[in-house]
Each structure stands twice: as structure tokens, then as C-alpha cells.
Write an enzyme that holds these catalytic residues in place. Structure first.
Site, short mmCIF file in Angstrom:
data_model
loop_
_atom_site.label_atom_id
_atom_site.label_comp_id
_atom_site.label_asym_id
_atom_site.label_seq_id
_atom_site.Cartn_x
_atom_site.Cartn_y
_atom_site.Cartn_z
N HIS A 293 -9.57 1.39 4.62
CA HIS A 293 -8.31 1.55 5.37
C HIS A 293 -8.55 2.52 6.53
O HIS A 293 -9.33 3.45 6.41
CB HIS A 293 -7.22 2.08 4.43
CG HIS A 293 -5.86 2.05 5.07
ND1 HIS A 293 -5.45 3.03 5.93
CD2 HIS A 293 -4.86 1.14 4.99
CE1 HIS A 293 -4.22 2.72 6.36
NE2 HIS A 293 -3.85 1.59 5.80
N LYS B 168 0.19 4.25 -0.35
CA LYS B 168 -0.45 5.47 0.18
C LYS B 168 -0.16 6.64 -0.77
O LYS B 168 -0.07 6.43 -1.97
CB LYS B 168 0.01 5.72 1.61
CG LYS B 168 -0.15 4.47 2.48
CD LYS B 168 0.01 4.71 3.94
CE LYS B 168 -0.19 3.39 4.67
NZ LYS B 168 -0.15 3.51 6.12
N GLY C 54 2.28 2.41 10.70
CA GLY C 54 3.23 3.51 10.55
C GLY C 54 3.95 3.89 11.83
O GLY C 54 4.60 4.93 11.90
N SER D 185 3.24 -1.95 10.37
CA SER D 185 4.69 -2.01 10.64
C SER D 185 5.32 -3.36 10.31
O SER D 185 6.21 -3.82 11.01
CB SER D 185 4.97 -1.61 12.09
OG SER D 185 4.58 -0.27 12.33
N ASN E 237 0.87 -1.18 0.00
CA ASN E 237 0.00 0.00 0.00
C ASN E 237 0.90 1.23 0.00
O ASN E 237 1.44 1.60 1.03
CB ASN E 237 -0.89 -0.04 1.25
CG ASN E 237 -1.70 1.23 1.43
OD1 ASN E 237 -1.80 2.06 0.52
ND2 ASN E 237 -2.28 1.39 2.62
N GLU F 43 -5.65 -4.75 10.57
CA GLU F 43 -4.63 -3.73 10.80
C GLU F 43 -4.94 -2.96 12.07
O GLU F 43 -5.73 -2.00 12.04
CB GLU F 43 -4.59 -2.74 9.63
CG GLU F 43 -4.23 -3.37 8.31
CD GLU F 43 -3.61 -2.34 7.37
OE1 GLU F 43 -2.47 -2.54 6.98
OE2 GLU F 43 -4.27 -1.33 7.07
N GLU G 188 -6.92 4.90 7.59
CA GLU G 188 -6.70 6.33 7.27
C GLU G 188 -7.91 6.92 6.57
O GLU G 188 -8.23 8.09 6.74
CB GLU G 188 -5.42 6.46 6.42
CG GLU G 188 -4.19 6.26 7.28
CD GLU G 188 -2.99 5.66 6.54
OE1 GLU G 188 -2.97 5.67 5.30
OE2 GLU G 188 -2.08 5.16 7.23
P1 PGA Z 1 2.75 0.43 7.60
O1 PGA Z 1 1.30 0.65 6.97
O2 PGA Z 1 3.28 -0.87 7.07
O3 PGA Z 1 3.56 1.61 7.15
O4 PGA Z 1 2.58 0.38 9.08
C1 PGA Z 1 0.43 -0.44 6.80
C2 PGA Z 1 -0.88 0.03 6.21
O5 PGA Z 1 -1.36 1.12 6.56
O6 PGA Z 1 -1.47 -0.67 5.37
#
Ligand code: PGA
Length: 256
Positions: A96, A13, A172, A212, A11, A166, A98
Site C-alpha cells: 500500500h 487502516k 483519502g 476516494s 481497508n 491506487e 502508505e
Molecule cells: P480511501 O483509501 O478510500 O480513503 O481514499 C483507499 C486506500 O488507501 O486503500
């Protein structure tokens, strides 16, 4: 036991420019051919989907989008429809955290999007996960149960659906869930899938872990029995780290 093929999706983003997107996709393709037993997916921003579709043609790499609207067409300025995506990609990330947090997407929105994605022939990756506050308040099970049932309301389960567990506090932050914690939460999601569509169907659906994931923790996470791949954010922006996660997962598959 149904053998579930793990799916690792990157992903991206809102990262990369056009030139970087090309280099990243080409680098991934160059190493993808040697990988067996793992589905490899890149999810770049919308504006690079056409490029990704063209570059990945004939390779083992599949393409996904990061979001979509649920209507097929109409006066919805700025939105992208499932039918548009279906011409360019196979997967679409939906709900997601976000999007839920910054763009106020609700469980009902997620449900409309998952339905529309399936109708258009896409494979939705529906994201669920609790916040830190919810975990600390002992609400993880209730939140996951609600998100799974609401997100899949009125939808007949099929193995076209992928779920990404998640935990919001792991995204993140550099602090992933422990493998045991992730396995337990995913087991819980699978139990709820069983309540919706029966245990046979639930056993066929891939449930990823996300938050992460890096080359340093991928093997420990991916060797858990309930975890069927990963949704990778930060570590998917670098060819070596993304492919290392994929290659380690493929290695685990040959051992089982
Ligand atoms: P990350 O993001 O691996 O940077 O923690 C995962 C995600 O949001 O899908």
C-alpha cells in the site's frame, strides 16, 4: 472473455477499537448474504483478525490483512508472518502506498511479500499507483510499469493475485480519479501483466481501483470495463457506505 468477479475490499487502516470492529463486521455480515456476484472482503487491523475470522465464519464475507512480513518465522520482533495470517484470512494487502511512504517499503520488499503470500496460500492484493508529481511529470505509465514488473518479478501469474491501482493523489483526498482515467491506467497495468504472463492470464487477474471510492462515485467507476472492484478506505468504516458500494457493484453485474 473471462468473467472476472469483482472484489471489493475494505481497508480499515489504523481505525476502530474492538467494540467498533465487532459492530462493523456484524453490520456488514447482516447485509452480505443478499449480495451476489461480488466478493466482499474486510481488512481490519491485525489485532481484530481473529475476531473477524470467527464472526465471518459461514458468511459471504472474507477477511484480509493489511500487511505482513515475508519470513515464515524467526526473531523479527513485532512482525506477522504469512503462515500466521493463512490460519485467519484469505487476502493480504501488500505494498500500500502508505507502507511505501511511511515505512519505506521498496518494490523489492513488495516482491518478497507477494511471493511469500502466494507460498502460504494467501491471495495478495498488490498495490501500485503514481504520486501527483509523477502524474504531472507524465511518468504514470513508467511508474506503473516499474511497480508491476518489479513487484511480480520471478512470480508466475495466477488469478490468486489481485492488483489494486491506487493513484496516491486520490487516496483519502476525496478526489478520485475519473472513471476514464482509472480505466486507462488499469488497462495499462493489464497490458504489462500480459507482457509478464500472456494475455490469457492477464485477462483472468482482477485489478481494483482505489482512492476516494464512495457510494456517490462507485457505479461510475465500477461500470468501467477494466475495473474489477475497489479497495475502499474511508468509506469502508461505515456499514451503509461500504455495503452501498458493494450493492451498487452487484447491481451492475446483473445488467451485464
Ligand atoms: P480511501 O483509501 O478510500 O480513503 O481514499 C483507499 C486506500 O488507501 O486503500
Amino acid at each position: 472473455m473471462t468473467a472476472r468477479i469483482p472484489v471489493i475490499a475494505g481497508n480499515w487502516k489504523m481505525h476502530t477499537n474492538l467494540a467498533e470492529a465487532r459492530v462493523l463486521i456484524e453490520g456488514i455480515i447482516a447485509r452480505s448474504g443478499a449480495v451476489q456476484g461480488v466478493e466482499q472482503v474486510v481488512c481490519p487491523p491485525f489485532v481484530y483478525l481473529m475476531l473477524a475470522a470467527e464472526l465471518t465464519k459461514g458468511s459471504a464475507v472474507k477477511v484480509g490483512a493489511q500487511d505482513m512480513f515475508w519470513e515464515r518465522a524467526g526473531a523479527y520482533t513485532g512482525e506477522i508472518s504469512p503462515t500466521m495470517l493463512a490460519e485467519l484470512c484469505e487476502y493480504v494487502i501488500i505494498g500500500h502506498s502508505e507502507r511505501r511512504r511511511y515505512f519505506h517499503e521498496t518494490d523489492a520488499d513488495v516482491n518478497r511479500k507477494v511471493k511469500a503470500a502466494l507460498e502460504a496460500g494467501l491471495r495478495p492484493i498488490m498495490c501500485v499507483g503514481e504520486t501527483l508529481g509523477e502524474r504531472q511529470a507524465g511518468q504514470t505509465e513508467a511508474v506503473l510499469t516499474r511497480q508491476v514488473h518489479a513487484g511480480l518479478d520471478g512470480i508466475s501469474l495466477s488469478d490468486r493475485i489481485v492488483i489494486a491501482y491506487e493513484p496516491v493523489w486520490a487516496i483519502g483526498t476525496g478526489v478520485p480519479a475519473t472513471p476514464e482515467m482509472a480505466n486507462e491506467a488499469i488497462g495499462l497495468v493489464r497490458r504489462e501483466l500480459g507482457r509478464i504472463g500472456g494475455s490469457e492470464q492477464a485477462a483472468a487477474i482482477r485489478i481494483q481501483y482505489g482512492g476516494s471510492v464512495t457510494p456517490a462515485n462507485a457505479s461510475d467507476l465500477m461500470s468501467q470495463p477494466e475495473i474489477d472492484g475497489a479497495l475502499v478506505g474511508g468509506a469502508s468504516l461505515n456499514v451503509d457506505s461500504f455495503m452501498s458500494i458493494i450493492e451498487q457493484t452487484a447491481q451492475l453485474m446483473t445488467r451485464t
